[in-house]
Design an enzyme around this catalytic site. Structure first.
Site, short mmCIF file in Angstrom:
data_model
loop_
_atom_site.label_atom_id
_atom_site.label_comp_id
_atom_site.label_asym_id
_atom_site.label_seq_id
_atom_site.Cartn_x
_atom_site.Cartn_y
_atom_site.Cartn_z
N ARG A 150 -67.07 -52.74 -32.56
CA ARG A 150 -66.55 -51.47 -32.08
C ARG A 150 -65.96 -50.72 -33.09
NH1 ARG A 150 -67.95 -55.32 -28.70
NH2 ARG A 150 -68.39 -55.13 -26.34
N GLY B 139 -76.82 -58.67 -31.83
CA GLY B 139 -77.28 -58.40 -30.36
C GLY B 139 -76.41 -56.90 -30.19
N SER C 10 -72.78 -57.95 -18.33
CA SER C 10 -73.03 -57.91 -19.87
C SER C 10 -71.99 -56.79 -20.52
CB SER C 10 -74.37 -57.41 -20.30
OG SER C 10 -74.45 -57.05 -21.56
N GLN D 220 -72.31 -55.56 -23.48
CA GLN D 220 -73.07 -54.84 -24.31
C GLN D 220 -73.74 -53.77 -23.60
OE1 GLN D 220 -75.57 -57.76 -26.15
NE2 GLN D 220 -74.03 -58.46 -27.29
N ASP E 44 -69.46 -66.95 -24.76
CA ASP E 44 -70.00 -67.68 -25.99
C ASP E 44 -69.43 -68.99 -26.12
OD1 ASP E 44 -71.50 -65.47 -26.47
OD2 ASP E 44 -69.97 -64.35 -27.54
N LYS F 6 -79.47 -65.52 -25.73
CA LYS F 6 -78.49 -65.23 -26.55
C LYS F 6 -79.29 -65.55 -27.89
CE LYS F 6 -75.27 -64.42 -24.13
NZ LYS F 6 -74.59 -62.87 -24.16
N ARG G 225 -79.71 -70.53 -25.19
CA ARG G 225 -78.44 -71.76 -25.48
C ARG G 225 -78.57 -72.77 -24.40
NH1 ARG G 225 -73.86 -67.65 -27.64
NH2 ARG G 225 -74.75 -67.57 -29.95
N ARG H 159 -73.74 -70.07 -33.64
CA ARG H 159 -72.64 -70.76 -32.19
C ARG H 159 -73.06 -72.40 -32.30
NH1 ARG H 159 -69.07 -66.97 -31.76
NH2 ARG H 159 -69.58 -65.06 -30.91
#
Ligand code: S3P
Length: 434
Positions: A26, A93, A166, A168, A321, A348, A352, A394
């Site tokens: 950001r 992403g 989300s 995002q 996450d 993801k 995941r 991750r």
């Protein structure tokens, strides 16, 4: 490339975790939109955030490195340059979903975005549909996957309730909203609010509050230009989470993690851990706060016994996450743990739910996938074995922590994926173990 992580003796010491990936993205994107140079201290040096610097350079921003800081000379809100080539978002992403919010109002210019094999299976219709409602034109492969092209246009304001929780998607629409008059994004379940905080710091009009139904509403006003004061990126709680899990699981451990960002919209994992019997937060930001600054604290982590817990949909976005770690901790806890309402995990960097369940089962876990999460039976620990990271950072970090806490050690295949968010992870673990 593979690496072995053997059962470890106590982890002890103080450590500064890498800079926050979300806040770094950001700072770079808002810095590129700004009219005056921005100094960013402690920008994350990792693959994902390098992709963001590459992208904003393609769009005309100048990025200089000076000692321990970056200076970003932005293009201004309405002057992104259309590059001749596709913009390569790599594995990121967040970059792929935030940047179109800015590009969508670069009238008369078109921008093509693409990334690696993992990015190509991640949906972009979740941003394309609301951006189209605002007046943007977007063409995506099969209507919903990268590569995709954003054709800049004059945008109109919207009030949009997120169909999937989300940050995002919310962030993309708030960036686009800077060119529309008042645009509001409604979140039935709150997600991380770093974009709102960064835009507030950049002089935009931003409001964020809970309405009568309990939903969160973020509203941005029209902006002529953005100006960002110096930014210092906090440590990444999502990276710290792997060290926290290691400290909680490895007998005799006692760690202090310095300078970790503790924005309440990121600390869901700490609240889950507390329920499991491990208290790590010393100085939490109260749940529900909203201010421009990103709060930072020192975290004290100690080994201790764990009780099983259930994580429901309302908690998922604030620990999204870290949910793979809840699966790992569940293997060591007393009782059955479950995560529900987390089907987002399927889109993801890897699926995941599948990769965590298969990966941990291969190490001896008693774990099952459900449609929107997993159930894990605490069995007092993990045997060990081989875990494939499937190109997901991750997963690679999860395998490493599992190895330290296991009885026979873990071989992580594809350990290089860790460099997407935490390049020095193995060295940090080694330093704490010595
Ligand atoms: C992020 C939001 C989350 C998270 C991702 C980073 C962000 O994704 O999983 O790692 O920086 O906004 P979603 O918005 O898809 O939930």
């Amino acid at each position: 490339m593979s690496a072995r992580f053997d059962p470890s003796g106590p982890l002890r010491g103080r450590l500064r975790v890498p800079a926050d990936k979300s806040v770094s993205h950001r700072a770079a994107i808002v810095g590129a939109m700004a009219s005056e140079p921005v100094r960013v201290r402690n920008y994350l040096e990792a693959a994902d955030t390098r992709s963001t610097l590459g992208a904003i350079r393609e769009l005309g921003a100048i990025v200089e490195r000076r000692d321990h800081e970056l200076v970003i000379r932005g293009c201004g809100l309405r002057h992104a340059r259309a590059p001749a080539e596709r913009i390569d978002v790599g594995n990121a992403g967040t970059l792929m979903r935030l940047l179109p919010g800015w590009l969508a109002f670069q009238e008369g210019s078109s921008f093509e975005l693409d990334g690696d094999a993992s990015i190509r299976r991640r949906p972009v219709d979740r941003i394309a549909e609301p951006l189209r409602l605002m007046g943007a034109q977007i063409d995506a492969r099969e209507g919903r996957f990268p590569p995709f092209t954003v054709h800049g246009a004059a945008l109109s304001p919207i009030e949009y309730e997120l169909p999937v929780a989300s940050a995002q998607v919310k962030s993309c629409l708030l960036l686009a909203g800077l060119a529309t008059g008042e645009t509001t994004v409604i979140e039935p379940i709150p997600t991380r609010d770093h974009t709102e905080r960064m835009l507030l710091r950049a002089g935009a009009t931003v409001e964020r509050a809970q309405d009568r139904t309990g939903a969160w509403r973020s509203t941005v006003g029209n902006a002529d230009e953005l100006e960002l004061d110096d930014v210092e990126i906090p440590g990444d709680l999502s990276s710290a989470a792997f060290l926290i899990a290691a400290g909680v699981l490895v007998k005799g451990s006692s760690l202090v993690l310095e300078g970790v960002g503790v924005n309440w919209t990121r600390t869901g994992f700490l609240r889950i851990l507390e329920r499991m019997g491990a208290t790590v937060l010393t100085d939490a930001e109260p749940v529900g706060s909203f201010e421009a600054e990103e709060p930072v604290a020192e975290l004290d982590v100690r080994h201790g016994p764990l009780e099983a817990t259930t994580v429901g949909a309302g908690e998922v976005p604030l620990a999204i996450d870290e949910l793979p770690l809840v699966a790992l901790l569940g293997c060591f806890a007393e009782g059955d743990s479950a995560v529900t309402g987390a089907s987002e995990l399927r889109v993801k960097e890897s699926d995941r739910i599948a990769t965590v369940v298969d990966g941990l089962r291969g190490l001896g876990a008693d774990i099952e996938a459900t449609e929107d999460g997993f159930v894990v039976r605490g069995a007092g620990g993990l045997r060990g074995g081989v875990l494939n990271a499937h190109g997901d950072h991750r997963l690679a970090l999860l395998g490493a922590v599992a190895g330290l806490a296991s009885s026979e050690g873990v071989e992580v295949e594809g350990i290089e994926a860790a460099a997407v968010s935490y390049p020095g992870f193995a060295d940090d673990l080694a330093a704490l173990a010595s």
